[in-house]
Scaffold this motif. Structure first.
Motif, PDB file in Angstrom:
ATOM      1  N   ASN A 197       0.824  -1.206   0.000  1.00 19.53           N
ATOM      2  CA  ASN A 197       0.000   0.000   0.000  1.00 19.53           C
ATOM      3  C   ASN A 197       0.862   1.261   0.000  1.00 19.53           C
ATOM      4  N   LEU A 198       0.212   2.390  -0.348  1.00 17.99           N
ATOM      5  CA  LEU A 198       0.910   3.674  -0.394  1.00 17.99           C
ATOM      6  C   LEU A 198       0.973   4.368   0.962  1.00 17.99           C
ATOM      7  N   GLY A 199       0.270   3.840   1.950  1.00 19.61           N
ATOM      8  CA  GLY A 199       0.334   4.443   3.261  1.00 19.61           C
ATOM      9  C   GLY A 199      -1.002   4.532   3.949  1.00 19.61           C
ATOM     10  N   LEU A 200      -1.064   5.434   4.942  1.00 16.31           N
ATOM     11  CA  LEU A 200      -2.253   5.606   5.775  1.00 16.31           C
ATOM     12  C   LEU A 200      -2.670   7.064   5.789  1.00 16.31           C
ATOM     13  N   LEU A 201      -3.938   7.312   5.464  1.00 14.35           N
ATOM     14  CA  LEU A 201      -4.553   8.638   5.582  1.00 14.35           C
ATOM     15  C   LEU A 201      -5.480   8.610   6.784  1.00 14.35           C
ATOM     16  N   THR A 202      -5.312   9.547   7.722  1.00 15.97           N
ATOM     17  CA  THR A 202      -6.259   9.664   8.835  1.00 15.97           C
ATOM     18  C   THR A 202      -7.045  10.965   8.664  1.00 15.97           C
ATOM     19  N   VAL A 203      -8.338  10.922   9.058  1.00 10.45           N
ATOM     20  CA  VAL A 203      -9.244  12.034   8.772  1.00 10.45           C
ATOM     21  C   VAL A 203      -9.632  12.757  10.063  1.00 10.45           C
ATOM     22  N   GLY A 204      -8.674  12.924  10.976  1.00 16.08           N
ATOM     23  CA  GLY A 204      -8.892  13.761  12.143  1.00 16.08           C
ATOM     24  C   GLY A 204      -9.206  13.022  13.418  1.00 16.08           C
ATOM     25  N   ASP A 205      -9.129  13.767  14.541  1.00 14.73           N
ATOM     26  CA  ASP A 205      -9.274  13.211  15.892  1.00 14.73           C
ATOM     27  C   ASP A 205      -8.329  12.033  16.080  1.00 14.73           C
ATOM     28  N   ASN A 206      -7.074  12.299  15.788  1.00 13.94           N
ATOM     29  CA  ASN A 206      -6.042  11.284  15.963  1.00 13.94           C
ATOM     30  C   ASN A 206      -5.825  10.987  17.444  1.00 13.94           C
ATOM     31  N   VAL A 207      -5.879  12.036  18.268  1.00 11.42           N
ATOM     32  CA  VAL A 207      -5.771  11.876  19.713  1.00 11.42           C
ATOM     33  C   VAL A 207      -7.068  12.327  20.366  1.00 11.42           C
ATOM     34  N   ASP A 208      -7.253  11.952  21.625  1.00 13.12           N
ATOM     35  CA  ASP A 208      -8.510  12.273  22.308  1.00 13.12           C
ATOM     36  C   ASP A 208      -8.555  13.724  22.765  1.00 13.12           C
ATOM     37  N   GLY A 209      -7.400  14.312  23.013  1.00 16.24           N
ATOM     38  CA  GLY A 209      -7.345  15.721  23.372  1.00 16.24           C
ATOM     39  C   GLY A 209      -7.599  15.992  24.837  1.00 16.24           C
ATOM     40  N   ASP A 212      -7.425  21.232  29.149  1.00 17.42           N
ATOM     41  CA  ASP A 212      -6.689  22.054  30.107  1.00 17.42           C
ATOM     42  C   ASP A 212      -5.294  21.556  30.461  1.00 17.42           C
ATOM     43  N   MET A 213      -4.805  20.485  29.818  1.00 16.44           N
ATOM     44  CA  MET A 213      -3.502  19.950  30.216  1.00 16.44           C
ATOM     45  C   MET A 213      -2.642  19.633  28.994  1.00 16.44           C
ATOM     46  N   PRO A 214      -1.743  20.536  28.635  1.00 16.91           N
ATOM     47  CA  PRO A 214      -0.856  20.292  27.490  1.00 16.91           C
ATOM     48  C   PRO A 214      -0.053  19.007  27.628  1.00 16.91           C
ATOM     49  N   ALA A 215       0.341  18.666  28.838  1.00 14.70           N
ATOM     50  CA  ALA A 215       1.155  17.457  29.039  1.00 14.70           C
ATOM     51  C   ALA A 215       0.381  16.204  28.635  1.00 14.70           C
ATOM     52  N   VAL A 216      -0.935  16.211  28.874  1.00 14.48           N
ATOM     53  CA  VAL A 216      -1.760  15.064  28.504  1.00 14.48           C
ATOM     54  C   VAL A 216      -1.789  14.896  26.991  1.00 14.48           C
ATOM     55  N   VAL A 217      -1.992  15.994  26.270  1.00 11.00           N
ATOM     56  CA  VAL A 217      -2.052  15.934  24.814  1.00 11.00           C
ATOM     57  C   VAL A 217      -0.714  15.472  24.246  1.00 11.00           C
ATOM     58  N   LYS A 218       0.377  15.975  24.796  1.00 16.50           N
ATOM     59  CA  LYS A 218       1.696  15.558  24.317  1.00 16.50           C
ATOM     60  C   LYS A 218       1.907  14.063  24.521  1.00 16.50           C
ATOM     61  N   GLU A 219       1.435  13.544  25.643  1.00  9.36           N
ATOM     62  CA  GLU A 219       1.570  12.109  25.880  1.00  9.36           C
ATOM     63  C   GLU A 219       0.697  11.315  24.914  1.00  9.36           C
ATOM     64  N   GLN A 220      -0.465  11.841  24.603  1.00 15.64           N
ATOM     65  CA  GLN A 220      -1.335  11.175  23.636  1.00 15.64           C
ATOM     66  C   GLN A 220      -0.665  11.108  22.257  1.00 15.64           C
ATOM     67  N   TYR A 221      -0.063  12.216  21.841  1.00 16.19           N
ATOM     68  CA  TYR A 221       0.666  12.213  20.567  1.00 16.19           C
ATOM     69  C   TYR A 221       1.805  11.180  20.600  1.00 16.19           C
ATOM     70  N   THR A 240      -4.886  14.249   9.064  1.00  9.73           N
ATOM     71  CA  THR A 240      -5.746  15.431   9.024  1.00  9.73           C
ATOM     72  C   THR A 240      -6.024  15.839  10.457  1.00  9.73           C
ATOM     73  N   ILE A 241      -6.122  17.129  10.729  1.00  6.62           N
ATOM     74  CA  ILE A 241      -6.416  17.577  12.085  1.00  6.62           C
ATOM     75  C   ILE A 241      -7.923  17.561  12.323  1.00  6.62           C
ATOM     76  N   GLY A 242      -8.336  17.204  13.551  1.00  7.06           N
ATOM     77  CA  GLY A 242      -9.739  17.179  13.938  1.00  7.06           C
ATOM     78  C   GLY A 242      -9.990  18.069  15.133  1.00  7.06           C
ATOM     79  N   ASN A 243     -11.240  18.187  15.540  1.00 15.65           N
ATOM     80  CA  ASN A 243     -11.564  19.070  16.661  1.00 15.65           C
ATOM     81  C   ASN A 243     -10.926  18.608  17.965  1.00 15.65           C
ATOM     82  N   HIS A 244     -10.797  17.296  18.163  1.00 18.60           N
ATOM     83  CA  HIS A 244     -10.143  16.812  19.388  1.00 18.60           C
ATOM     84  C   HIS A 244      -8.655  17.130  19.391  1.00 18.60           C
ATOM     85  N   ASP A 245      -8.043  17.146  18.231  1.00 21.94           N
ATOM     86  CA  ASP A 245      -6.630  17.512  18.141  1.00 21.94           C
ATOM     87  C   ASP A 245      -6.414  18.983  18.479  1.00 21.94           C
ATOM     88  N   LEU A 246      -7.494  19.772  18.483  1.00 21.35           N
ATOM     89  CA  LEU A 246      -7.411  21.207  18.764  1.00 21.35           C
ATOM     90  C   LEU A 246      -8.024  21.585  20.110  1.00 21.35           C
TER      91      LEU A 246
END
Length: 502
Positions: A197-209, A212-221, A240-246
């Motif tokens: 295959n040519l790869g993987l396309l994701t369409v957003g909400d890659n992490v749960d987000g 109020d805690m940047p450290a949590v999001v960084k760990e999720q990434y 792709t970025i989703g609302n949870h990623d933001l």
């Protein structure tokens, strides 16, 4: 002699009392004639599709191609059916069900006759019948079957390349979470069913987000990249970025900071495009504001999008895919009136629609709603006003038309052939293909081949008003046909087509 039986309307009654006056030879002849006159008339040719009207299951083909299901099935229920909750339909053959496929959408209702309408999906190779199983108390029993004739099948040609497509993965802090297991399983299955295959396309909400805690999001990434790193997709990943990623925007009130985390960990900006080979063009679009469930797409973004979608649009064999997490209103499952999970800001809807109507033969993939493949409207052909639109269900967990959460994991494998594009639904929870979401778009020759594709990714240039190449109108139609003038790579599809944390 017994009393005269009832005679079908329009047929003559025979008076048996007069037969006693005839000699024996004539009497026998008369009795034979009477029997013939009492027999019901045969049905005219074409009155039924798969046999007698008394059959419990009848398949009516609605397409000239035998391997494309676009007609309907009618099922006559038994008189005693109080314990039957629904019927599961399976593609099958003389040996039973076709292996590797889930059931089609459940069939249920209170009427004596139930109808299942196909949405122009592919019939698996080797199918000779469709099987209806009655479901009682969680167990199912074969109830009836109908013959399926797949003669005169559409020819796909050689498989050229494949691409995995996932959405709403929602990787959390806890690596033991079900969402993590779903992601691992999906990556493993895509690698197995789509080698090379040519790869993987994701369409957003890659992490749960996190609000109020940047450290949590960084760990999720970091967790996301750990799982990805254990797969073959580490170096061929297009997010792709989703609302949870933001979600951190609610704390930081700084879109650039939150989007910067996405770029830092994933190596891609919010808006970008990439040619994966000489014919597959991915265009990725992201929310310019963040902070809520809706995406804001600016005029500057739509100018950039317009220019990118126009690149080699209409050239023979070129496939253009636009990925945007949130879908437009009233387009796919979850966005229809009363469902409430369309996600484009009202001010952005007309801007985006004005661009998409110029490219009706491009393909847009959305996520966000989580609606499962059994839902109504997981794909629309868009008509002449929009591109083809596919809803990509959630890899993390699913949602239903009944507005209920459901454990499960689904996505797509894109398969591009010489003669067709196939969006092939995969149920990762069952490790099987989803036959109710197996859609085909016919490839078309081009009237104007141009230059070769660029090999590098590009990002929008601020203030650039890109020139748009229009195809002069779409030849898209709801019917599956092989004839027609070429105006783009794809012009004909055979598919028509509660508040929760998402």
């Amino acid at each position: 002699m017994p009393k005269n039986p009832a005679v079908p309307g329009g047929q003559k009654k025979v008076r048996y009392s007069k037969l006693k006056k005839l000699n024996s030879a004539v009497r026998i002849a008369a009795m034979l004639l009477a029997a013939l006159m009492l027999a019901p008339l045969p049905a005219a040719a074409g009155d039924t599709d798969s046999g007698d009207a008394g059959e419990l299951l009848v398949y009516k083909a609605g397409n000239s191609y035998g391997n494309i299901a676009s007609g309907s099935i009618t099922l006559t229920q038994p008189e005693k059916r109080a314990t039957i909750t629904h019927y599961n339909l399976y593609w099958g053959n003389k040996d039973g069900r076709i292996p590797g496929y889930t059931a089609l959408k459940p069939l249920s209702g209170s009427g004596d006759v139930l109808t299942y309408n196909f949405e122009n999906t592919l019939i698996p190779e080797g199918t000779t019948r469709i099987i209806a199983c009655a479901v009682k108390g969680g167990s199912e029993t074969e109830y009836a079957s109908a013959e399926v004739n797949t003669d005169n099948s559409f020819v796909f040609g050689e498989l050229k390349y494949t691409l995995g497509i996932l959405s709403d993965i929602h990787i959390p802090q806890n690596m033991g979470d079900l969402h993590v297991r779903h992601f691992r399983s999906a990556l493993s299955q895509i690698a197995a069913v789509a080698p090379g295959n040519l790869g993987l396309l994701t369409v957003g909400d890659n992490v749960d987000g996190s609000n109020d805690m940047p450290a949590v999001v960084k760990e999720q990434y970091s967790n996301f990249l750990k799982v990805l790193g254990d797969s073959e997709f580490k170096d061929k990943f297009y997010p792709t970025i989703g609302n949870h990623d933001l979600f951190l925007y609610n704390l930081k009130k700084d879109h650039d900071y939150v989007a910067g985390l996405f770029a830092e960990y994933f190596g891609h900006p919010l808006d970008y495009d990439v040619w994966l080979n000489d014919s597959l063009h991915l265009v990725i679009l992201g929310d310019s504001v963040g902070g809520d469930n809706n995406a804001t797409i600016t005029e500057e973004q739509t100018k950039w999008l317009d220019g990118k979608l126009s690149e080699r649009y209409g050239e023979e064999g070129v496939v253009t895919i636009l990925a945007l997490h949130q879908p437009l209103y009233n387009t796919v499952a979850g966005t229809f009136p009363g469902q409430g999970w369309n996600g484009i800001d009202e001010s952005s809807e007309p801007l985006l629609r004005n661009v998409l109507k110029k490219y009706p033969d491009a393909i847009m993939v959305n996520g966000h709603t989580h609606w499962e493949f059994d839902s109504k409207g997981v794909m629309t052909d868009g008509g002449s006003d929009l591109s083809y639109i596919f809803l990509v269900p959630s890899c993390g967990y699913l949602w239903t038309d009944e507005q209920k959460a459901k454990t499960g994991s689904q996505g797509y494998v894109l398969e591009v052939y010489d003669n067709a594009i196939r969006m092939r639904g995969r149920d990762f929870g069952q490790d099987k293909w989803a036959p109710q979401a197996d859609f085909v778009i016919q490839m078309k020759e081009s009237a104007k081949p141009e230059t070769s594709a660029p090999a590098t990714e590009s990002v929008p240039a601020t203030g650039t008003d890109n020139q748009v190449t229009s195809n002069g109108g779409s030849m898209k139609t709801a019917a599956f046909v092989l004839a027609g003038v070429a105006v783009a790579a794809v012009v004909t599809a055979i598919a028509i087509p509660g508040k929760k944390k998402k």
